[in-house]
Design an enzyme around this catalytic site. Sequence first.
Site, PDB file in Angstrom:
ATOM      1  N   TYR A  57     -33.619 -83.859  -0.294  1.00  0.00           N
ATOM      2  CA  TYR A  57     -32.667 -83.612  -1.387  1.00  0.00           C
ATOM      3  C   TYR A  57     -33.375 -83.154  -2.662  1.00  0.00           C
ATOM      4  O   TYR A  57     -32.834 -82.353  -3.432  1.00  0.00           O
ATOM      5  CB  TYR A  57     -31.796 -84.860  -1.619  1.00  0.00           C
ATOM      6  N   ASN A  94     -19.473 -79.211  -0.393  1.00  0.00           N
ATOM      7  CA  ASN A  94     -20.776 -78.858  -0.955  1.00  0.00           C
ATOM      8  C   ASN A  94     -21.193 -79.845  -2.036  1.00  0.00           C
ATOM      9  O   ASN A  94     -20.338 -80.406  -2.737  1.00  0.00           O
ATOM     10  CB  ASN A  94     -20.742 -77.440  -1.547  1.00  0.00           C
ATOM     11  N   ASP A  96     -23.472 -78.841  -4.339  1.00  0.00           N
ATOM     12  CA  ASP A  96     -23.965 -78.069  -5.490  1.00  0.00           C
ATOM     13  C   ASP A  96     -22.903 -78.080  -6.590  1.00  0.00           C
ATOM     14  O   ASP A  96     -21.788 -78.548  -6.377  1.00  0.00           O
ATOM     15  CB  ASP A  96     -24.303 -76.625  -5.052  1.00  0.00           C
ATOM     16  N   HIS A 111     -18.345 -84.903  -0.256  1.00  0.00           N
ATOM     17  CA  HIS A 111     -19.636 -85.307   0.328  1.00  0.00           C
ATOM     18  C   HIS A 111     -20.669 -85.625  -0.736  1.00  0.00           C
ATOM     19  O   HIS A 111     -21.856 -85.706  -0.431  1.00  0.00           O
ATOM     20  CB  HIS A 111     -20.165 -84.208   1.264  1.00  0.00           C
ATOM     21  N   SER A 180     -17.776 -74.289   8.917  1.00  0.00           N
ATOM     22  CA  SER A 180     -17.800 -74.115  10.383  1.00  0.00           C
ATOM     23  C   SER A 180     -16.771 -75.002  11.069  1.00  0.00           C
ATOM     24  O   SER A 180     -16.553 -74.909  12.265  1.00  0.00           O
ATOM     25  CB  SER A 180     -19.195 -74.449  10.918  1.00  0.00           C
ATOM     26  N   LEU A 205     -17.226 -66.213   7.756  1.00  0.00           N
ATOM     27  CA  LEU A 205     -17.896 -65.046   8.360  1.00  0.00           C
ATOM     28  C   LEU A 205     -17.436 -64.848   9.793  1.00  0.00           C
ATOM     29  O   LEU A 205     -17.347 -63.738  10.283  1.00  0.00           O
ATOM     30  CB  LEU A 205     -19.427 -65.268   8.365  1.00  0.00           C
TER      31      LEU A 205
HETATM   32  C1  BV8 Z   1     -16.814 -90.400   8.355  1.00  0.00           C
HETATM   33  C2  BV8 Z   1     -24.427 -84.605   3.514  1.00  0.00           C
HETATM   34  C3  BV8 Z   1     -15.737 -92.497   8.690  1.00  0.00           C
HETATM   35  C4  BV8 Z   1     -24.474 -83.865   2.238  1.00  0.00           C
HETATM   36  C5  BV8 Z   1     -22.966 -84.111   5.328  1.00  0.00           C
HETATM   37  C6  BV8 Z   1     -16.692 -87.278  16.831  1.00  0.00           C
HETATM   38  C7  BV8 Z   1     -15.544 -86.560  16.564  1.00  0.00           C
HETATM   39  C8  BV8 Z   1     -15.061 -86.432  15.280  1.00  0.00           C
HETATM   40  C9  BV8 Z   1     -15.754 -87.002  14.211  1.00  0.00           C
HETATM   41  C10 BV8 Z   1     -16.912 -87.665  14.471  1.00  0.00           C
HETATM   42  C11 BV8 Z   1     -17.385 -87.823  15.769  1.00  0.00           C
HETATM   43  N1  BV8 Z   1     -18.530 -88.541  15.707  1.00  0.00           N
HETATM   44  C12 BV8 Z   1     -18.789 -88.853  14.398  1.00  0.00           C
HETATM   45  C13 BV8 Z   1     -17.807 -88.331  13.657  1.00  0.00           C
HETATM   46  C14 BV8 Z   1     -17.669 -88.417  12.215  1.00  0.00           C
HETATM   47  C15 BV8 Z   1     -18.663 -87.489  11.532  1.00  0.00           C
HETATM   48  C16 BV8 Z   1     -18.597 -86.070  12.065  1.00  0.00           C
HETATM   49  O1  BV8 Z   1     -17.702 -85.321  11.754  1.00  0.00           O
HETATM   50  N2  BV8 Z   1     -19.591 -85.728  12.907  1.00  0.00           N
HETATM   51  C17 BV8 Z   1     -19.591 -84.385  13.484  1.00  0.00           C
HETATM   52  C18 BV8 Z   1     -21.024 -83.862  13.517  1.00  0.00           C
HETATM   53  C19 BV8 Z   1     -18.957 -84.468  14.857  1.00  0.00           C
HETATM   54  N3  BV8 Z   1     -18.247 -87.483  10.136  1.00  0.00           N
HETATM   55  C20 BV8 Z   1     -18.726 -88.416   9.308  1.00  0.00           C
HETATM   56  O2  BV8 Z   1     -19.545 -89.241   9.626  1.00  0.00           O
HETATM   57  C21 BV8 Z   1     -18.103 -88.443   7.913  1.00  0.00           C
HETATM   58  N4  BV8 Z   1     -17.721 -89.772   7.616  1.00  0.00           N
HETATM   59  O3  BV8 Z   1     -16.215 -89.915   9.279  1.00  0.00           O
HETATM   60  O4  BV8 Z   1     -16.635 -91.675   7.925  1.00  0.00           O
HETATM   61  C22 BV8 Z   1     -15.677 -93.812   8.046  1.00  0.00           C
HETATM   62  C23 BV8 Z   1     -14.454 -94.455   7.993  1.00  0.00           C
HETATM   63  C24 BV8 Z   1     -14.391 -95.690   7.399  1.00  0.00           C
HETATM   64  C25 BV8 Z   1     -15.532 -96.272   6.862  1.00  0.00           C
HETATM   65  C26 BV8 Z   1     -16.758 -95.610   6.895  1.00  0.00           C
HETATM   66  C27 BV8 Z   1     -16.841 -94.375   7.506  1.00  0.00           C
HETATM   67  C28 BV8 Z   1     -19.110 -88.009   6.851  1.00  0.00           C
HETATM   68  C29 BV8 Z   1     -19.386 -86.553   6.972  1.00  0.00           C
HETATM   69  C30 BV8 Z   1     -20.301 -86.105   5.824  1.00  0.00           C
HETATM   70  C31 BV8 Z   1     -21.666 -85.898   6.349  1.00  0.00           C
HETATM   71  N5  BV8 Z   1     -22.548 -85.335   5.310  1.00  0.00           N
HETATM   72  N6  BV8 Z   1     -23.942 -83.713   4.536  1.00  0.00           N
HETATM   73  C32 BV8 Z   1     -25.460 -82.735   2.339  1.00  0.00           C
HETATM   74  O5  BV8 Z   1     -26.570 -82.953   2.829  1.00  0.00           O
HETATM   75  O6  BV8 Z   1     -25.083 -81.639   1.888  1.00  0.00           O
HETATM   76  S1  BV8 Z   1     -22.274 -83.012   6.411  1.00  0.00           S
HETATM   77  C33 BV8 Z   1     -22.813 -81.408   6.139  1.00  0.00           C
HETATM   78  O7  BV8 Z   1     -21.976 -80.575   6.964  1.00  0.00           O
HETATM   79  C34 BV8 Z   1     -22.580 -80.919   4.733  1.00  0.00           C
HETATM   80  O8  BV8 Z   1     -21.968 -81.865   3.892  1.00  0.00           O
HETATM   81  C35 BV8 Z   1     -21.639 -79.751   4.916  1.00  0.00           C
HETATM   82  O9  BV8 Z   1     -20.813 -79.641   3.853  1.00  0.00           O
HETATM   83  C36 BV8 Z   1     -20.920 -80.168   6.125  1.00  0.00           C
HETATM   84  C37 BV8 Z   1     -20.103 -79.125   6.814  1.00  0.00           C
HETATM   85  O10 BV8 Z   1     -20.911 -77.987   7.006  1.00  0.00           O
HETATM   86  P1  BV8 Z   1     -20.365 -76.584   6.451  1.00  0.00           P
HETATM   87  O11 BV8 Z   1     -20.155 -76.716   4.980  1.00  0.00           O
HETATM   88  O12 BV8 Z   1     -19.221 -76.142   7.273  1.00  0.00           O
HETATM   89  O13 BV8 Z   1     -21.633 -75.684   6.669  1.00  0.00           O
HETATM   90  P2  BV8 Z   1     -22.062 -74.965   8.030  1.00  0.00           P
HETATM   91  O14 BV8 Z   1     -23.463 -74.485   7.829  1.00  0.00           O
HETATM   92  O15 BV8 Z   1     -21.740 -75.847   9.185  1.00  0.00           O
HETATM   93  O16 BV8 Z   1     -21.083 -73.705   8.132  1.00  0.00           O
HETATM   94  C38 BV8 Z   1     -21.136 -72.676   7.151  1.00  0.00           C
HETATM   95  C39 BV8 Z   1     -20.076 -71.661   7.530  1.00  0.00           C
HETATM   96  O17 BV8 Z   1     -20.057 -70.647   6.521  1.00  0.00           O
HETATM   97  C40 BV8 Z   1     -20.368 -70.966   8.851  1.00  0.00           C
HETATM   98  O18 BV8 Z   1     -19.209 -71.023   9.671  1.00  0.00           O
HETATM   99  C41 BV8 Z   1     -20.684 -69.514   8.451  1.00  0.00           C
HETATM  100  O19 BV8 Z   1     -20.145 -68.588   9.361  1.00  0.00           O
HETATM  101  C42 BV8 Z   1     -19.972 -69.390   7.120  1.00  0.00           C
HETATM  102  N7  BV8 Z   1     -20.609 -68.451   6.194  1.00  0.00           N
HETATM  103  C43 BV8 Z   1     -21.941 -68.252   5.995  1.00  0.00           C
HETATM  104  N8  BV8 Z   1     -22.101 -67.310   5.028  1.00  0.00           N
HETATM  105  C44 BV8 Z   1     -20.856 -66.940   4.610  1.00  0.00           C
HETATM  106  C45 BV8 Z   1     -19.906 -67.666   5.353  1.00  0.00           C
HETATM  107  N9  BV8 Z   1     -18.575 -67.511   5.186  1.00  0.00           N
HETATM  108  C46 BV8 Z   1     -18.174 -66.621   4.240  1.00  0.00           C
HETATM  109  N10 BV8 Z   1     -19.027 -65.874   3.505  1.00  0.00           N
HETATM  110  C47 BV8 Z   1     -20.370 -66.006   3.659  1.00  0.00           C
HETATM  111  N11 BV8 Z   1     -21.209 -65.246   2.913  1.00  0.00           N
END
Ligand code: BV8
Length: 230
Positions: A57, A94, A96, A111, A180, A205
Amino acid sequence: MTFPYRHIVVLTGAGISAESGIRTFRDQDGLWEEHHIEDVATPEGFARNPRLVQQFYNDRRRQLQSGVLPNAAHDALARLEKESDATVLVVTQNIDDLHERAGTQHIIHMHGELLKARCSHSQQTIDWVGDITEADHCHCCQMPAPLRPHVVWFGEMPLGMGQIHDALTQADLFVSIGTSGAVYPAAGFVHEAAMHGAHTIEINLEPSAVESEFSERRYGKASTLVPALV
Ligand code: BV8
Protein backbone atom coordinates in the site's frame (compact mmCIF):
# COMPACT_ATOMS: atom_id res chain seq x y z
CA MET A 1 -28.02 17.88 -19.24
CA THR A 2 -31.39 16.50 -20.38
CA PHE A 3 -31.24 13.31 -18.40
CA PRO A 4 -34.59 11.51 -17.93
CA TYR A 5 -33.43 10.03 -14.62
CA ARG A 6 -33.97 11.30 -11.07
CA HIS A 7 -31.73 9.07 -8.90
CA ILE A 8 -28.47 7.79 -10.34
CA VAL A 9 -26.04 5.35 -8.69
CA VAL A 10 -22.63 4.92 -10.34
CA LEU A 11 -20.35 2.01 -9.34
CA THR A 12 -16.72 2.45 -10.34
CA GLY A 13 -13.78 0.04 -10.32
CA ALA A 14 -10.10 0.11 -11.13
CA GLY A 15 -10.82 0.54 -14.87
CA ILE A 16 -11.95 4.15 -14.43
CA SER A 17 -8.52 5.04 -13.03
CA ALA A 18 -6.50 2.96 -15.53
CA GLU A 19 -6.11 5.87 -18.00
CA SER A 20 -4.82 8.01 -15.15
CA GLY A 21 -1.94 5.54 -14.90
CA ILE A 22 -3.13 3.53 -11.87
CA ARG A 23 -2.80 -0.23 -12.37
CA THR A 24 -5.90 -2.39 -12.28
CA PHE A 25 -6.01 -5.75 -10.50
CA ARG A 26 -6.92 -8.38 -13.04
CA ASP A 27 -5.77 -6.95 -16.37
CA GLN A 28 -2.59 -8.04 -18.17
CA ASP A 29 -0.05 -6.12 -16.08
CA GLY A 30 -2.40 -5.94 -13.10
CA LEU A 31 -1.50 -5.76 -9.42
CA TRP A 32 -2.51 -9.37 -8.81
CA GLU A 33 0.12 -10.47 -11.38
CA GLU A 34 2.84 -9.65 -8.86
CA HIS A 35 1.07 -10.49 -5.61
CA HIS A 36 -1.26 -13.18 -4.36
CA ILE A 37 -4.53 -11.70 -3.12
CA GLU A 38 -4.28 -13.69 0.10
CA ASP A 39 -0.83 -12.26 0.82
CA VAL A 40 -1.64 -8.56 0.46
CA ALA A 41 -5.43 -8.08 0.65
CA THR A 42 -6.54 -10.22 3.60
CA PRO A 43 -6.30 -9.74 7.39
CA GLU A 44 -4.48 -13.07 7.57
CA GLY A 45 -1.89 -11.82 5.08
CA PHE A 46 -1.40 -8.68 7.15
CA ALA A 47 -1.01 -10.70 10.37
CA ARG A 48 1.46 -13.01 8.66
CA ASN A 49 3.63 -10.35 7.04
CA PRO A 50 2.67 -6.77 7.98
CA ARG A 51 5.79 -5.34 6.31
CA LEU A 52 4.88 -6.84 2.89
CA VAL A 53 1.29 -5.54 3.10
CA GLN A 54 2.34 -2.07 4.30
CA GLN A 55 4.84 -1.90 1.40
CA PHE A 56 2.13 -2.95 -1.11
CA TYR A 57 0.00 0.00 0.00
CA ASN A 58 2.94 2.40 0.58
CA ASP A 59 3.98 1.88 -3.06
CA ARG A 60 0.45 2.63 -4.28
CA ARG A 61 0.12 5.65 -1.95
CA ARG A 62 3.37 7.11 -3.31
CA GLN A 63 2.30 6.49 -6.92
CA LEU A 64 -1.05 8.19 -6.31
CA GLN A 65 0.80 11.33 -5.17
CA SER A 66 3.37 11.38 -7.97
CA GLY A 67 1.58 13.19 -10.78
CA VAL A 68 -1.48 10.91 -11.17
CA LEU A 69 -4.50 13.00 -12.24
CA PRO A 70 -8.23 12.41 -12.73
CA ASN A 71 -9.16 11.67 -16.35
CA ALA A 72 -12.15 12.65 -18.53
CA ALA A 73 -14.29 9.89 -17.02
CA HIS A 74 -13.86 11.23 -13.46
CA ASP A 75 -14.48 14.76 -14.75
CA ALA A 76 -17.68 13.73 -16.54
CA LEU A 77 -19.13 12.17 -13.39
CA ALA A 78 -18.34 15.31 -11.37
CA ARG A 79 -20.03 17.41 -14.09
CA LEU A 80 -23.10 15.12 -14.05
CA GLU A 81 -23.45 15.62 -10.28
CA LYS A 82 -23.03 19.38 -10.62
CA GLU A 83 -25.20 20.08 -13.68
CA SER A 84 -28.02 17.56 -13.72
CA ASP A 85 -31.02 17.88 -11.40
CA ALA A 86 -30.79 14.17 -10.58
CA THR A 87 -29.25 12.92 -7.33
CA VAL A 88 -25.93 11.24 -8.16
CA LEU A 89 -24.11 8.86 -5.79
CA VAL A 90 -20.70 7.46 -6.78
CA VAL A 91 -19.96 4.13 -5.05
CA THR A 92 -16.33 3.33 -5.74
CA GLN A 93 -14.36 0.13 -5.14
CA ASN A 94 -11.25 2.25 -5.71
CA ILE A 95 -9.12 3.53 -2.86
CA ASP A 96 -7.63 6.44 -4.85
CA ASP A 97 -8.92 10.02 -4.47
CA LEU A 98 -9.40 10.80 -8.17
CA HIS A 99 -13.18 11.21 -7.94
CA GLU A 100 -12.75 13.79 -5.16
CA ARG A 101 -10.04 15.60 -7.08
CA ALA A 102 -12.35 15.76 -10.13
CA GLY A 103 -14.98 17.43 -7.89
CA THR A 104 -17.40 14.61 -7.04
CA GLN A 105 -18.96 15.30 -3.63
CA HIS A 106 -21.38 12.41 -2.99
CA ILE A 107 -19.10 9.39 -2.83
CA ILE A 108 -18.75 6.17 -0.84
CA HIS A 109 -15.39 4.38 -0.79
CA MET A 110 -16.76 0.89 -0.06
CA HIS A 111 -13.24 -0.66 -0.04
CA GLY A 112 -11.60 2.13 1.94
CA GLU A 113 -9.18 4.95 1.11
CA LEU A 114 -5.44 4.84 0.41
CA LEU A 115 -4.85 8.32 1.91
CA LYS A 116 -6.18 7.28 5.31
CA ALA A 117 -4.68 5.11 8.05
CA ARG A 118 -6.73 3.18 10.61
CA CYS A 119 -6.01 2.36 14.24
CA SER A 120 -5.92 -1.44 14.39
CA HIS A 121 -7.53 -1.30 17.83
CA SER A 122 -10.20 1.44 17.81
CA GLN A 123 -10.71 1.38 14.00
CA GLN A 124 -10.58 5.22 14.05
CA THR A 125 -9.21 6.66 10.80
CA ILE A 126 -6.86 9.59 10.19
CA ASP A 127 -5.64 11.24 7.00
CA TRP A 128 -2.27 9.75 6.06
CA VAL A 129 -0.15 10.69 3.01
CA GLY A 130 3.22 9.12 3.81
CA ASP A 131 4.36 5.54 4.27
CA ILE A 132 2.86 3.55 7.15
CA THR A 133 5.61 1.67 8.97
CA GLU A 134 5.66 -0.71 11.92
CA ALA A 135 6.86 2.22 14.02
CA ASP A 136 3.64 4.17 13.37
CA HIS A 137 1.13 3.86 16.19
CA CYS A 138 -2.17 5.54 16.96
CA HIS A 139 -2.69 8.49 19.29
CA CYS A 140 -6.29 7.49 20.12
CA CYS A 141 -5.74 4.59 22.53
CA GLN A 142 -4.33 4.40 26.06
CA MET A 143 -1.92 1.78 24.76
CA PRO A 144 -0.87 3.10 21.29
CA ALA A 145 -1.87 0.46 18.69
CA PRO A 146 -0.23 -0.18 15.30
CA LEU A 147 -1.70 1.63 12.28
CA ARG A 148 -2.96 -0.29 9.24
CA PRO A 149 -4.10 0.92 5.81
CA HIS A 150 -7.74 2.08 5.87
CA VAL A 151 -8.59 -0.59 3.29
CA VAL A 152 -11.27 -3.31 3.26
CA TRP A 153 -9.62 -6.69 2.75
CA PHE A 154 -11.26 -9.94 1.65
CA GLY A 155 -13.43 -11.31 4.44
CA GLU A 156 -13.94 -7.81 5.91
CA MET A 157 -17.22 -5.93 5.71
CA PRO A 158 -17.28 -3.26 3.00
CA LEU A 159 -18.06 0.30 4.15
CA GLY A 160 -21.31 2.20 3.69
CA MET A 161 -23.43 -0.85 2.85
CA GLY A 162 -26.63 0.49 4.48
CA GLN A 163 -26.44 3.74 2.52
CA ILE A 164 -25.59 1.85 -0.67
CA HIS A 165 -28.58 -0.49 -0.34
CA ASP A 166 -30.89 2.47 0.29
CA ALA A 167 -29.58 4.22 -2.83
CA LEU A 168 -29.94 1.06 -4.96
CA THR A 169 -33.61 0.70 -3.99
CA GLN A 170 -34.28 4.33 -5.04
CA ALA A 171 -32.20 4.36 -8.22
CA ASP A 172 -33.81 4.67 -11.66
CA LEU A 173 -30.38 4.48 -13.32
CA PHE A 174 -27.42 2.27 -12.30
CA VAL A 175 -24.16 2.67 -14.23
CA SER A 176 -21.16 0.39 -13.67
CA ILE A 177 -17.81 1.70 -14.96
CA GLY A 178 -14.47 -0.13 -15.16
CA THR A 179 -15.02 -3.19 -13.01
CA SER A 180 -14.56 -6.88 -13.80
CA GLY A 181 -17.53 -7.87 -11.62
CA ALA A 182 -15.28 -10.36 -9.82
CA VAL A 183 -15.75 -9.09 -6.26
CA TYR A 184 -18.88 -9.17 -4.09
CA PRO A 185 -20.98 -7.51 -2.77
CA ALA A 186 -20.19 -4.82 -5.42
CA ALA A 187 -20.79 -7.24 -8.31
CA GLY A 188 -24.30 -7.89 -6.99
CA PHE A 189 -25.39 -4.23 -7.01
CA VAL A 190 -26.65 -4.36 -10.62
CA HIS A 191 -29.06 -7.16 -9.68
CA GLU A 192 -30.37 -5.21 -6.69
CA ALA A 193 -30.85 -2.03 -8.76
CA ALA A 194 -32.58 -3.92 -11.60
CA MET A 195 -34.88 -5.66 -9.09
CA HIS A 196 -36.08 -2.19 -8.03
CA GLY A 197 -36.74 -1.14 -11.62
CA ALA A 198 -33.55 0.75 -12.49
CA HIS A 199 -32.22 0.95 -16.03
CA THR A 200 -28.71 -0.57 -15.87
CA ILE A 201 -25.68 0.24 -18.05
CA GLU A 202 -22.27 -1.45 -18.07
CA ILE A 203 -19.30 0.58 -19.34
CA ASN A 204 -16.07 -1.44 -19.51
CA LEU A 205 -13.24 -2.41 -21.84
CA GLU A 206 -14.74 -5.86 -22.11
CA PRO A 207 -17.78 -7.77 -20.82
CA SER A 208 -17.59 -8.23 -17.03
CA ALA A 209 -18.47 -11.42 -15.15
CA VAL A 210 -21.98 -10.01 -14.59
CA GLU A 211 -22.53 -8.47 -18.03
CA SER A 212 -25.73 -10.46 -18.60
CA GLU A 213 -27.40 -8.61 -15.71
CA PHE A 214 -27.25 -5.26 -17.54
CA SER A 215 -29.99 -3.85 -19.80
CA GLU A 216 -27.36 -1.89 -21.79
CA ARG A 217 -23.62 -2.47 -22.38
CA ARG A 218 -21.05 -0.11 -23.88
CA TYR A 219 -17.50 -1.42 -24.40
CA GLY A 220 -14.45 0.76 -24.85
CA LYS A 221 -12.39 3.24 -22.84
CA ALA A 222 -14.07 4.96 -19.91
CA SER A 223 -12.48 8.30 -20.81
CA THR A 224 -14.41 8.22 -24.11
CA LEU A 225 -17.63 6.45 -23.12
CA VAL A 226 -18.44 8.21 -19.84
CA PRO A 227 -18.39 11.77 -21.27
CA ALA A 228 -20.51 10.46 -24.16
CA LEU A 229 -23.05 9.03 -21.72
CA VAL A 230 -23.48 12.09 -19.50
C1 BV8 B 1 -17.27 -9.44 2.21
C2 BV8 B 1 -8.67 -4.03 -1.22
C3 BV8 B 1 -18.61 -10.23 4.01
C4 BV8 B 1 -8.43 -2.61 -1.55
C5 BV8 B 1 -10.20 -5.46 -2.35
C6 BV8 B 1 -17.72 -16.62 -3.25
C7 BV8 B 1 -18.75 -16.03 -3.96
C8 BV8 B 1 -19.11 -14.72 -3.75
C9 BV8 B 1 -18.40 -13.94 -2.83
C10 BV8 B 1 -17.35 -14.50 -2.17
C11 BV8 B 1 -17.01 -15.84 -2.36
N1 BV8 B 1 -15.95 -16.11 -1.56
C12 BV8 B 1 -15.63 -14.98 -0.85
C13 BV8 B 1 -16.48 -14.01 -1.22
C14 BV8 B 1 -16.51 -12.65 -0.73
C15 BV8 B 1 -15.36 -11.85 -1.33
C16 BV8 B 1 -15.30 -11.95 -2.84
O1 BV8 B 1 -16.08 -11.34 -3.54
N2 BV8 B 1 -14.35 -12.76 -3.32
C17 BV8 B 1 -14.24 -12.93 -4.77
C18 BV8 B 1 -12.76 -12.98 -5.15
C19 BV8 B 1 -14.98 -14.20 -5.15
N3 BV8 B 1 -15.66 -10.47 -0.96
C20 BV8 B 1 -15.23 -10.00 0.21
O2 BV8 B 1 -14.54 -10.62 0.98
C21 BV8 B 1 -15.73 -8.61 0.59
N4 BV8 B 1 -16.24 -8.66 1.91
O3 BV8 B 1 -17.88 -10.11 1.43
O4 BV8 B 1 -17.57 -9.37 3.53
C22 BV8 B 1 -18.77 -9.98 5.45
C23 BV8 B 1 -20.05 -9.97 5.97
C24 BV8 B 1 -20.21 -9.75 7.31
C25 BV8 B 1 -19.11 -9.53 8.13
C26 BV8 B 1 -17.82 -9.51 7.59
C27 BV8 B 1 -17.64 -9.75 6.25
C28 BV8 B 1 -14.60 -7.58 0.58
C29 BV8 B 1 -14.17 -7.32 -0.82
C30 BV8 B 1 -13.12 -6.20 -0.83
C31 BV8 B 1 -11.78 -6.79 -1.06
N5 BV8 B 1 -10.76 -5.74 -1.21
N6 BV8 B 1 -9.13 -4.70 -2.41
C32 BV8 B 1 -7.33 -2.50 -2.56
O5 BV8 B 1 -6.30 -3.15 -2.40
O6 BV8 B 1 -7.54 -1.72 -3.51
S1 BV8 B 1 -10.85 -6.11 -3.77
C33 BV8 B 1 -10.10 -5.45 -5.17
O7 BV8 B 1 -10.90 -5.91 -6.28
C34 BV8 B 1 -10.16 -3.95 -5.25
O8 BV8 B 1 -10.81 -3.35 -4.15
C35 BV8 B 1 -10.97 -3.69 -6.50
O9 BV8 B 1 -11.69 -2.55 -6.36
C36 BV8 B 1 -11.83 -4.88 -6.52
C37 BV8 B 1 -12.58 -5.15 -7.78
O10 BV8 B 1 -11.66 -5.10 -8.85
P1 BV8 B 1 -11.99 -4.12 -10.07
O11 BV8 B 1 -12.09 -2.73 -9.54
O12 BV8 B 1 -13.14 -4.65 -10.84
O13 BV8 B 1 -10.65 -4.21 -10.88
P2 BV8 B 1 -10.25 -5.35 -11.93
O14 BV8 B 1 -8.79 -5.18 -12.20
O15 BV8 B 1 -10.76 -6.67 -11.45
O16 BV8 B 1 -11.08 -4.99 -13.24
C38 BV8 B 1 -10.83 -3.77 -13.93
C39 BV8 B 1 -11.79 -3.72 -15.10
O17 BV8 B 1 -11.61 -2.47 -15.77
C40 BV8 B 1 -11.52 -4.82 -16.12
O18 BV8 B 1 -12.74 -5.49 -16.41
C41 BV8 B 1 -11.01 -4.06 -17.36
O19 BV8 B 1 -11.51 -4.61 -18.56
C42 BV8 B 1 -11.59 -2.68 -17.15
N7 BV8 B 1 -10.78 -1.60 -17.72
C43 BV8 B 1 -9.42 -1.51 -17.73
N8 BV8 B 1 -9.07 -0.34 -18.33
C44 BV8 B 1 -10.23 0.30 -18.67
C45 BV8 B 1 -11.31 -0.50 -18.28
N9 BV8 B 1 -12.60 -0.15 -18.50
C46 BV8 B 1 -12.81 1.05 -19.11
N10 BV8 B 1 -11.82 1.86 -19.53
C47 BV8 B 1 -10.52 1.53 -19.33
N11 BV8 B 1 -9.54 2.36 -19.76
